[in-house]
Design an enzyme around this catalytic site. Structure first.
Site, PDB file in Angstrom:
ATOM      1  N   GLN A 168      49.626 -28.655  73.833  1.00 14.44           N
ATOM      2  CA  GLN A 168      48.613 -29.577  74.355  1.00 14.44           C
ATOM      3  C   GLN A 168      47.661 -30.077  73.266  1.00 14.44           C
ATOM      4  O   GLN A 168      46.971 -31.075  73.465  1.00 14.44           O
ATOM      5  CB  GLN A 168      47.789 -28.901  75.458  1.00 14.44           C
ATOM      6  CG  GLN A 168      48.576 -28.649  76.733  1.00 14.44           C
ATOM      7  CD  GLN A 168      47.694 -28.004  77.784  1.00 14.44           C
ATOM      8  OE1 GLN A 168      47.511 -26.800  77.799  1.00 14.44           O
ATOM      9  NE2 GLN A 168      47.103 -28.814  78.658  1.00 14.44           N
ATOM     10  N   CYS A 207      45.532 -29.647  85.295  1.00 12.58           N
ATOM     11  CA  CYS A 207      45.917 -29.438  83.890  1.00 12.58           C
ATOM     12  C   CYS A 207      45.048 -30.333  83.020  1.00 12.58           C
ATOM     13  O   CYS A 207      44.808 -31.492  83.373  1.00 12.58           O
ATOM     14  CB  CYS A 207      47.392 -29.794  83.713  1.00 12.58           C
ATOM     15  SG  CYS A 207      47.992 -29.599  82.026  1.00 12.58           S
ATOM     16  N   LEU A 208      44.600 -29.802  81.905  1.00  7.74           N
ATOM     17  CA  LEU A 208      43.767 -30.580  80.991  1.00  7.74           C
ATOM     18  C   LEU A 208      44.532 -31.761  80.393  1.00  7.74           C
ATOM     19  O   LEU A 208      43.922 -32.676  79.860  1.00  7.74           O
ATOM     20  CB  LEU A 208      43.221 -29.681  79.872  1.00  7.74           C
ATOM     21  CG  LEU A 208      42.269 -28.565  80.325  1.00  7.74           C
ATOM     22  CD1 LEU A 208      41.911 -27.659  79.155  1.00  7.74           C
ATOM     23  CD2 LEU A 208      41.012 -29.148  80.958  1.00  7.74           C
ATOM     24  N   GLU A 229      50.741 -21.928  81.949  1.00  4.94           N
ATOM     25  CA  GLU A 229      50.716 -22.040  80.480  1.00  4.94           C
ATOM     26  C   GLU A 229      52.094 -21.769  79.870  1.00  4.94           C
ATOM     27  O   GLU A 229      52.500 -22.443  78.921  1.00  4.94           O
ATOM     28  CB  GLU A 229      49.661 -21.104  79.881  1.00  4.94           C
ATOM     29  CG  GLU A 229      48.233 -21.423  80.276  1.00  4.94           C
ATOM     30  CD  GLU A 229      47.865 -22.886  80.173  1.00  4.94           C
ATOM     31  OE1 GLU A 229      48.299 -23.556  79.210  1.00  4.94           O
ATOM     32  OE2 GLU A 229      47.167 -23.384  81.069  1.00  4.94           O
TER      33      GLU A 229
HETATM   34 CO    CO Z   1      48.335 -27.396  81.690  1.00  6.33          CO
END
Ligand code: CO
Length: 151
Positions: A50, A87-88, A130
C-alpha cells in the site's frame, strides 16, 4: 516519514509480494514509516504494497496492540464472522466481508525472530485483510454490499 498510500487501480496493489529476506536498516525504516503513516491515517492496518513496496510485511494496530508481521503465514483459520470493512487504499467505501473468527499465524519480527499469534474477532479480521494485500487481494474483491462510508 508519512508515506503516500496507493489507491485502488494502482498495479502495485495487485502484485504477489516477495518474502522479506534482509532484516536490515532499510526494512526498519520502512516499518517505522508504515507506523507513522498508519497512525496518521487512523487505520487498523497497513501492508507494505500500500506504500508502494511489494514485500511481505504488514502492520496491524488494534486494541490488542501494535503488531508488525513479516513473512506471515496462516497456521489455521477457524469459524466465521461477517462485518463491515474498509481500506486505506479504497477511500470512502465500506463493504461487508466474511472472514474467519479466529486465526493463528506464524511470522517474523523486524529482527527476523520467529513468533506466532492467535487473533480473534476484529483482530482476526484485520490480520486476514492485511495478509490478503500481500497476495494482491483487496477486500472489494470479496465484499458484499459495497457502499459509500459515512465519514
Ligand atoms: Co487494506
Amino acid at each position: 516519514m508519512v508515506l503516500d498510500i496507493l489507491q485502488i487501480g494502482d498495479p502495485v496493489l495487485r502484485e504477489k509480494c516477495s518474502p522479506v529476506k534482509k532484516f536490515d536498516k532499510e526494512l526498519w525504516k520502512l516499518l517505522d514509516d508504515m507506523k507513522e503513516t498508519l497512525k496518521k491515517a487512523e487505520g487498523a492496518g497497513l501492508a507494505a504494497p500500500q506504500v508502494g513496496v511489494p514485500l511481505r510485511a504488514v502492520a496491524v494496530d488494534v486494541e490488542e496492540g501494535y503488531f508488525e508481521l513479516i513473512n506471515p503465514i496462516f497456521v489455521w483459520q477457524k469459524g466465521e464472522q461477517s462485518g463491515p470493512e474498509g481500506c486505506l487504499s479504497v477511500r470512502g467505501k465500506v463493504g461487508d466481508v466474511i472472514r474467519p473468527s479466529k486465526v493463528k499465524v506464524i511470522f517474523q519480527d523486524r529482527n527476523g525472530d520467529k513468533y506466532s499469534l492467535v487473533a480473534r474477532d476484529f483482530f482476526a479480521r484485520a490480520v486476514c485483510h492485511e495478509l490478503d494485500h500481500l497476495d494482491g487481494v483487496l477486500y472489494t474483491d470479496k465484499a458484499q454490499r459495497l457502499r459509500d462510508s459515512e465519514d
